[in-house]
Design an enzyme around this catalytic site. Structure first.
Site, PDB file in Angstrom:
ATOM      1  N   ASN A   8      28.654  27.091  10.595  1.00  0.00           N
ATOM      2  CA  ASN A   8      28.643  28.554  10.574  1.00  0.00           C
ATOM      3  C   ASN A   8      29.404  28.992  11.828  1.00  0.00           C
ATOM      4  OD1 ASN A   8      28.080  31.264  10.605  1.00  0.00           O
ATOM      5  ND2 ASN A   8      25.845  31.034  10.589  1.00  0.00           N
ATOM      6  N   ARG A  91      29.848  28.353   5.943  1.00  0.00           N
ATOM      7  CA  ARG A  91      29.551  29.747   5.667  1.00  0.00           C
ATOM      8  C   ARG A  91      30.867  30.517   5.754  1.00  0.00           C
ATOM      9  NH1 ARG A  91      25.002  33.311   8.439  1.00  0.00           N
ATOM     10  NH2 ARG A  91      25.075  34.992   6.930  1.00  0.00           N
ATOM     11  N   HIS A 179      25.007  39.073   3.404  1.00  0.00           N
ATOM     12  CA  HIS A 179      23.731  38.354   3.560  1.00  0.00           C
ATOM     13  C   HIS A 179      23.306  37.671   2.251  1.00  0.00           C
ATOM     14  CE1 HIS A 179      22.710  41.164   7.132  1.00  0.00           C
ATOM     15  NE2 HIS A 179      23.049  39.971   7.609  1.00  0.00           N
ATOM     16  N   ARG A 239      25.521  47.945  15.337  1.00  0.00           N
ATOM     17  CA  ARG A 239      26.292  48.672  14.304  1.00  0.00           C
ATOM     18  C   ARG A 239      25.466  49.845  13.790  1.00  0.00           C
ATOM     19  NH1 ARG A 239      27.084  43.497  10.616  1.00  0.00           N
ATOM     20  NH2 ARG A 239      26.091  42.317  12.279  1.00  0.00           N
ATOM     21  N   GLU A 377      19.459  30.227   5.688  1.00  0.00           N
ATOM     22  CA  GLU A 377      20.808  30.291   5.123  1.00  0.00           C
ATOM     23  C   GLU A 377      21.496  28.930   5.150  1.00  0.00           C
ATOM     24  OE1 GLU A 377      20.880  33.505   7.837  1.00  0.00           O
ATOM     25  OE2 GLU A 377      22.172  34.685   6.538  1.00  0.00           O
TER      26      GLU A 377
END
Ligand code: ADP
Length: 393
Positions: A8, A91, A179, A239, A377
């Site tokens: 990742n 990923r 996601h 964000r 994940e």
């Protein structure tokens, strides 16, 4: 032992995990990361029991960028005895309009993923850099791209569009949603821990530094709060989440900001950090007595509750709300505050179960089931990678 490496890669870190490939599916052996790439590189890894395997700092000139970090990882892995690497799962943030499933990487795929860099300029190039290097170093090693967008690709057309001229949609300006690896893992886990719920209408709240929610109907994504980029929807660490595009026009037209300055404001300086002026980290905000920190948390809770209402409407109702990721799994106070606003959906929290982060945190008789399901994940990437390998492995 046959193993899969999961990578990742981000702008300043390369996270990795090693999974043994067995008859019971992937089993985690090693978890680590090289962070501070190009600034203060640090290489850390531990085995499945948590024992430290390496914790070393490196000179910036030794690990100035992602390819150098990938090489350092390769050298370290080579020195680890007993592992036979069968494949690498990556990923990849963006699969564009076409990829609704993981894919084995070849020249054509790599070129198509490169063409998507414009849609995710902050993430996609970093995701692809280690893929290229591994192809150079070990051309025959299978590599699989696992996408954050893929899980959402089959959502209904009304969830895929913005109300802008159709030509823009056709060239790729769509509500992709992100996601997806987390949501797919949670939906699989729900099938194990609560099959009757998994087949119903579920809102999964992935509340971490990046935060979004997904509406799942019978384990499929039907809508989500993120869209074209990972800026939309809920407020996040840095964000803003949903914002009137007129604000962006104002920043450019009236304040003379460049695209790079607006991008930096939206990706790095907004969200909990911008609102509180204190921190982007929910743990720090919860521990802080500055009223601006409390206000940032109020805003976060408010937007979570409003988005739950919207996603429930998208499914004509909701049977369960599942919390996951850093805040969702570890902040009982935030879960309680959100749950306390959902009485109109029939939610009743069990405070003790919530404090203990039990799988089910709603009280018996609660019309809305409230749950905590830790996400994974990397395990999802390992599963997807394994599924694409020849069955002999
Ligand atoms: P990402 O993977 O997107 O970087 P995580 O899923 O690790 O993010 O979530 C990070 C967020 O989780 C941070 O805001 C952090 O403060 C929050 N968090 C982690 N542990 C706790 C805790 N015990 N209480 C409150 N917030 C927590």
């Amino acid at each position: 032992m046959d193993v899969i490496l999961v990578l990742n890669a981000g702008s300043s870190s390369l996270k990795f995990q090693i999974f043994a490939v067995g008859s019971k599916g992937p089993e985690r052996q090693v978890k680590g990361q090289i962070d501070g790439i190009g600034v203060h590189p640090r290489f850390r890894a531990a085995n499945a029991a948590g024992a430290v395997l390496i914790d070393e700092r490196a000179e910036v000139k030794a690990i100035p960028d992602l390819p150098a970090a990938t090489r350092a990882l390769k050298d370290w892995l080579r020195a680890l005895s007993g592992y036979s690497l069968q494949a690498v799962g990556h990923r990849v943030v963006h699969g564009g309009p076409d990829y609704s499933a993981p894919v084995c990487i070849d020249d054509i795929v790599l070129e198509r993923l490169r063409a998507l860099e414009a849609l995710a300029p902050l993430h996609q190039p970093n995701n692809l850099a280690p893929i290229r290097l591994v192809r150079e170093l070990a051309p025959d090693l299978p590599q699989v791209a696992c996408f954050d967008t893929a899980f959402h690709r089959n959502h209904p057309a009304v969830a895929d569009c913005y109300a802008i001229p159709r030509a823009l949609h056709d060239e790729g300006v769509r509500r992709y949603g992100f996601h997806g690896l987390s949501y797919e893992y949670v939906s699989q886990r729900l099938s194990e821990v609560a099959p009757e719920i998994a087949n119903g209408r579920v809102i999964v709240a992935h509340l971490g530094s990046g935060a979004s929610m997904c509406a799942l109907k019978a384990r499929r994504s039907v809508d989500s709060t993120m869209g074209f980029t990972a800026l939309d929807g809920l407020p996040m660490g840095t964000r803003p989440g949903q914002i009137d595009p007129g604000v962006v026009l104002y920043l450019i037209d009236q304040k003379g900001m460049t695209a790079a300055e607006v991008s930096s404001l939206l990706y790095q300086d907004s969200g909990l950090r911008g609102l509180s002026g204190v921190s982007n980290d929910m743990r720090e905000l919860l521990a802080c007595d500055d009223p601006r920190a409390a206000f940032a948390i109020d805003y976060f809770v408010q937007r979570c509750v409003m988005n739950i209402g919207g996603l429930a409407a998208a499914m004509d109702g909701v049977d369960a709300l599942v919390f996951t990721a850093g805040i969702g799994e570890n902040a009982p106070e935030i879960r309680a505050r959100i749950a306390s606003r959902l009485g109109w959906l029939g939610a009743a929290l069990d405070p003790q179960a919530n404090a203990a982060a039990a799988t089910v945190i709603s009280a018996p008789g609660s019309a809305l089931r409230l749950m905590v399901v830790p996400t994974d994940e990397e395990l999802m990437i390992a599963r997807q990678t394994l599924a694409l390998l020849p069955s002999s492995i």
